[in-house]
Motif scaffolding. Structure first.
Motif, PDB file in Angstrom:
ATOM      1  N   VAL A  67      47.891  -6.446 -46.633  1.00 17.61           N
ATOM      2  CA  VAL A  67      46.820  -5.549 -47.077  1.00 17.61           C
ATOM      3  C   VAL A  67      45.653  -6.358 -47.624  1.00 17.61           C
ATOM      4  N   VAL A  68      45.947  -7.343 -48.427  1.00 16.74           N
ATOM      5  CA  VAL A  68      44.913  -8.169 -49.058  1.00 16.74           C
ATOM      6  C   VAL A  68      44.226  -9.075 -48.038  1.00 16.74           C
ATOM      7  N   ALA A  69      44.901  -9.369 -46.928  1.00 14.83           N
ATOM      8  CA  ALA A  69      44.374 -10.314 -45.944  1.00 14.83           C
ATOM      9  C   ALA A  69      43.193  -9.783 -45.136  1.00 14.83           C
ATOM     10  N   LEU A  76      36.066  -6.382 -51.167  1.00 14.55           N
ATOM     11  CA  LEU A  76      36.110  -5.356 -52.203  1.00 14.55           C
ATOM     12  C   LEU A  76      36.858  -5.850 -53.437  1.00 14.55           C
ATOM     13  N   LEU A  77      37.982  -6.501 -53.210  1.00 15.93           N
ATOM     14  CA  LEU A  77      38.772  -7.012 -54.335  1.00 15.93           C
ATOM     15  C   LEU A  77      38.019  -8.109 -55.089  1.00 15.93           C
ATOM     16  N   VAL A 132      47.374  -8.721 -59.719  1.00 18.75           N
ATOM     17  CA  VAL A 132      46.422  -8.628 -58.614  1.00 18.75           C
ATOM     18  C   VAL A 132      45.242  -9.559 -58.873  1.00 18.75           C
ATOM     19  N   THR A 133      44.770  -9.583 -60.108  1.00 16.69           N
ATOM     20  CA  THR A 133      43.667 -10.474 -60.463  1.00 16.69           C
ATOM     21  C   THR A 133      44.047 -11.926 -60.184  1.00 16.69           C
ATOM     22  N   ALA A 134      45.234 -12.325 -60.592  1.00 14.24           N
ATOM     23  CA  ALA A 134      45.698 -13.703 -60.373  1.00 14.24           C
ATOM     24  C   ALA A 134      45.839 -13.998 -58.882  1.00 14.24           C
ATOM     25  N   LEU A 135      46.328 -13.034 -58.116  1.00 15.96           N
ATOM     26  CA  LEU A 135      46.486 -13.220 -56.675  1.00 15.96           C
ATOM     27  C   LEU A 135      45.138 -13.469 -56.013  1.00 15.96           C
TER      28      LEU A 135
END
Length: 145
Positions: A67-69, A76-77, A132-135
């Protein structure tokens, strides 16, 4: 039948620059392309197996990374990394339509990456938590090195 045998001195594998060092003799046959040695360091293998996360955890983490990829979602993130923003502001930051941003945010919300609060008719989004912030920080730091 080609084989690789008797390589006992330390050095890089032939024809491979910067490869890992090797010290054991390994025989590889073209018939089945497998090594005769199945486990060189059994203690290390057992430690690594014991440390593996549960399969369902691996599956959820893999889905999260997928999803993050996505480049649009990662933009957006990255924007949300600085703090919460409304959909129209996010659209202006990443250069997508509000509809496209809303769609991507729904995907991120479904995977528990972002959360939102409503103030009247305006929805303000933010990263869900410090994980999520750290990721996101780690991924962007790694990519910029």
């Amino acid at each position: 039948m080609p084989t690789l045998q008797g390589r006992q001195k330390q050095g890089a594998a032939p024809g491979v620059r910067g490869a890992a060092r090797y010290t054991r003799a390994v025989r590889i046959t073209s018939q089945d392309d497998t090594c005769e040695v199945t486990c060189v360091h059994p203690e290390a293998v057992e430690r690594a197996r014991a440390a593996l996360p549960e399969p369902d955890c691996v599956g959820r983490a893999s889905e999260l990374l997928k999803v993050v990829a996505d480049p649009s979602r990662l933009k957006l993130l990255s924007a949300l990394h600085l703090g919460e923003l409304c959909v129209c502001d996010l659209a202006a930051v990443v250069g997508l339509s509000e509809s496209a941003v809303s769609h991507q945010l729904r995907v991120l919300r479904a995977h528990r990456v972002v959360t939102f609060r409503k103030e009247g008719r305006i929805a303000y989004y933010r990263l869900l938590d410090h994980h999520v912030t750290a990721l996101i920080e780690s991924a962007l730091d790694h990519a910029s090195e």
